[in-house]
Design an enzyme around this catalytic site. Sequence first.
Site, PDB file in Angstrom:
ATOM      1  N   ARG A  48     -12.631  -2.126  -0.652  1.00 59.79           N
ATOM      2  CA  ARG A  48     -13.109  -1.678   0.663  1.00 59.79           C
ATOM      3  C   ARG A  48     -13.836  -0.348   0.475  1.00 59.79           C
ATOM      4  O   ARG A  48     -13.241   0.624   0.012  1.00 59.79           O
ATOM      5  CB  ARG A  48     -11.915  -1.524   1.613  1.00 59.79           C
ATOM      6  CG  ARG A  48     -12.255  -1.076   3.027  1.00 59.79           C
ATOM      7  CD  ARG A  48     -10.972  -1.007   3.861  1.00 59.79           C
ATOM      8  NE  ARG A  48     -11.242  -0.615   5.239  1.00 59.79           N
ATOM      9  CZ  ARG A  48     -11.315   0.631   5.670  1.00 59.79           C
ATOM     10  NH1 ARG A  48     -11.138   1.644   4.820  1.00 59.79           N
ATOM     11  NH2 ARG A  48     -11.568   0.892   6.939  1.00 59.79           N
ATOM     12  N   LYS A  84     -11.673   8.707  -1.222  1.00 59.46           N
ATOM     13  CA  LYS A  84     -10.384   9.302  -0.868  1.00 59.46           C
ATOM     14  C   LYS A  84     -10.112  10.591  -1.637  1.00 59.46           C
ATOM     15  O   LYS A  84     -10.800  10.953  -2.588  1.00 59.46           O
ATOM     16  CB  LYS A  84      -9.266   8.273  -1.043  1.00 59.46           C
ATOM     17  CG  LYS A  84      -9.338   7.223   0.068  1.00 59.46           C
ATOM     18  CD  LYS A  84      -8.146   6.302   0.128  1.00 59.46           C
ATOM     19  CE  LYS A  84      -8.245   5.417   1.373  1.00 59.46           C
ATOM     20  NZ  LYS A  84      -7.166   4.418   1.439  1.00 59.46           N
TER      21      LYS A  84
END
Length: 293
Positions: A264, A223
């Site tokens: 994840r 991210k």
Amino acid sequence: MNADRDRLPGVPAWGRCGVMGIVNVTPDSFSDGGLWLDPDRAVAHGLSLVGQGADIVDVGGESTRPGAARITAEEESRRVLPVVRGLVQEGVLVSVDTMRADVAEAAVDAGARIVNDVSGGRADPAMVKVAARAGVPFVVMHWRGQSAGMDRLTAYDDVLGEVVDEVERQMETTVAGGMDPAQVIVDPGLGFAKSRADDWTLLAGLGAWRRLGRPVLVAASRKRFLGTLLAAPSTGAPRPARARDAATAAVSALAAAEGAWAVRVHTVGATADAVRVEAALRQARAPGCGSVR
């Protein structure tokens, strides 16, 4: 790790932080869009992630990157369902990443055993009833709005306190809608209506989620906050998404140490190793415990 808190219907207890591998069946996801559009390639990739140590494979057909536009339910189903079926036939524990009740229901009918809804049931009013009826674990992520506008929804006075409170209220809504509290998994929603600083604050405060008494899923993989941290010293340009996997594995180990139920990730190998190292160290610190395999 808390064995009672982390017990979920239909999901094995791993005795450590689990690893959820990502299969994005999309043309426009931020780091791997277009790579796995072909169903056979997507299934092969999911099996490869299992071979690297993934406990769950999360299949999604709609990008939720910042600014992403929505697709039709028909298109999402066309992308997702063949991959879910193919992985289930190979004995894989599959999660479906969707905000649509119809897609979730069809995926569960095809064998998916977790519904991972980034809106936590807010985007589709029918979602909570579908997940409740199915009895499968359901991810309630912190969410303030669709991807196209979420970067305008980042105003917080106390990001950690507000995010935990907002997720708790959404948990209560799901339970009021018929869901068994034992189905609920919570997710801080890193990168969704968050600044880079907010993401770090949420990671630093993972212990605050213990008061909700539910398993915590941490989805930090590749991210933007990691890209900014790892920016090139000479230019200040964020590190490309696919070059953030070592940092992702580091976050995974730290999240595991804070009691995360699962992480994840796009690339599984290093994270699978990291969570096993964390589990071995934790067990070595506990008197009377046996070895970790």
